[in-house]
Motif scaffolding. Sequence first.
Motif, mmCIF file in Angstrom:
data_model
loop_
_atom_site.group_PDB
_atom_site.id
_atom_site.type_symbol
_atom_site.label_atom_id
_atom_site.label_comp_id
_atom_site.label_asym_id
_atom_site.label_seq_id
_atom_site.Cartn_x
_atom_site.Cartn_y
_atom_site.Cartn_z
ATOM 1 N N ASN A 67 -35.013 30.018 -18.122
ATOM 2 C CA ASN A 67 -36.174 30.474 -18.896
ATOM 3 C C ASN A 67 -36.380 31.987 -18.840
ATOM 4 N N ALA A 68 -35.565 32.665 -18.074
ATOM 5 C CA ALA A 68 -35.704 34.113 -17.952
ATOM 6 C C ALA A 68 -35.146 34.810 -19.194
ATOM 7 N N LYS A 69 -35.768 35.900 -19.589
ATOM 8 C CA LYS A 69 -35.320 36.631 -20.777
ATOM 9 C C LYS A 69 -34.356 37.765 -20.447
ATOM 10 N N PHE A 70 -34.400 38.264 -19.226
ATOM 11 C CA PHE A 70 -33.537 39.368 -18.812
ATOM 12 C C PHE A 70 -33.613 40.514 -19.825
ATOM 13 N N ALA A 71 -34.810 40.868 -20.191
ATOM 14 C CA ALA A 71 -35.025 41.904 -21.209
ATOM 15 C C ALA A 71 -34.448 43.243 -20.772
ATOM 16 N N GLY A 72 -33.634 43.812 -21.630
ATOM 17 C CA GLY A 72 -33.041 45.115 -21.355
ATOM 18 C C GLY A 72 -31.833 45.083 -20.453
ATOM 19 N N PHE A 73 -31.461 43.897 -19.942
ATOM 20 C CA PHE A 73 -30.303 43.794 -19.064
ATOM 21 C C PHE A 73 -29.023 43.917 -19.898
ATOM 22 N N THR A 74 -27.965 44.364 -19.267
ATOM 23 C CA THR A 74 -26.652 44.475 -19.911
ATOM 24 C C THR A 74 -25.739 43.383 -19.387
ATOM 25 N N ASP A 75 -25.163 42.610 -20.290
ATOM 26 C CA ASP A 75 -24.216 41.580 -19.864
ATOM 27 C C ASP A 75 -22.971 42.232 -19.276
ATOM 28 N N VAL A 76 -22.400 41.609 -18.259
ATOM 29 C CA VAL A 76 -21.231 42.210 -17.607
ATOM 30 C C VAL A 76 -20.056 42.340 -18.571
ATOM 31 N N GLY A 77 -19.979 41.456 -19.565
ATOM 32 C CA GLY A 77 -18.919 41.585 -20.564
ATOM 33 C C GLY A 77 -19.105 42.826 -21.419
ATOM 34 N N GLU A 78 -20.357 43.121 -21.768
ATOM 35 C CA GLU A 78 -20.651 44.340 -22.528
ATOM 36 C C GLU A 78 -20.354 45.581 -21.694
ATOM 37 N N LEU A 79 -20.688 45.516 -20.414
ATOM 38 C CA LEU A 79 -20.365 46.633 -19.530
ATOM 39 C C LEU A 79 -18.860 46.856 -19.483
ATOM 40 N N ALA A 80 -18.098 45.794 -19.322
ATOM 41 C CA ALA A 80 -16.645 45.917 -19.257
ATOM 42 C C ALA A 80 -16.088 46.528 -20.540
ATOM 43 N N GLU A 81 -16.669 46.153 -21.677
ATOM 44 C CA GLU A 81 -16.238 46.722 -22.954
ATOM 45 C C GLU A 81 -16.524 48.220 -22.997
ATOM 46 N N ALA A 82 -17.683 48.626 -22.495
ATOM 47 C CA ALA A 82 -18.039 50.045 -22.472
ATOM 48 C C ALA A 82 -17.132 50.820 -21.526
ATOM 49 N N ILE A 83 -16.781 50.218 -20.396
ATOM 50 C CA ILE A 83 -15.870 50.866 -19.463
ATOM 51 C C ILE A 83 -14.524 51.121 -20.139
#
Length: 256
Positions: free
Chosen positions: A218-234
Amino acid sequence: MNATAARGEGSGVLEGAVVAVAGAAGAAGRATLLRLAEGGATVVACDAHPERLAEAVDAARYAHGGATVTGETVDLLDPAAARAWADRTEAEFGRIDGLVHLVGGWRGGSGLGESSLADWDFLEKLLIRTVQSTSLAFQDVLQRSDRGRYVLVSASGASRPTAGNAAYAASKAAAEAWTLALGDAFRKAGGDAGPTAAAAILVVKALVHDAMRAERPNAKFAGFTDVGELAEAIAGVWDTPAGEVNGKRLWLTPQP
């Protein structure tokens, strides 16, 4: 420059690159190993947790058959051990084109008055000393690369500390300052032609992964970055010329 420009898909620049990943056994590390291997890089991972590291390395190898992904336990609080890791890696593979710093940790409280300096002692080692050890160990070899990158993952709290996270924010801010100093060293080494290596900081609010979502559906994790998105940015940091990312904070969350 924002982080969108630093993201890439199928980063051809990674093909044949040799990239070291420090703190590779966590969720962000696993995603990063997978993405770098997918891009054609040889990935050399380290962590303080050998069993979790072995699982992460095996997962990346399995997902990308034929990929060279290795792992070893390295004490990054020991500058000599970090330098020996860099030397071994260069000797084995002939070059090093990147160091991704994912060593993390968190301590916090309800307010500044309740803060314990023991939290600072803990975070100073994990978040600052490991950056110092890896940057000093890898600076020269990254400068010798035609695509050298030092990538630090930081948190937006470093730019906007709160009373409850003073030790964490101060540690992250110090790690950022050290990384920006490394970027200045790369700039000076490049002279009039500009830097050939870059030190960049990817800034997130916090990270989220599938296991966290399963634990808190039920958590929204608002503003959090998914680790997959982080890996893509790296991976995308290699797609952008060194002069455009060197000494820059690349925001994956709204800038405070």
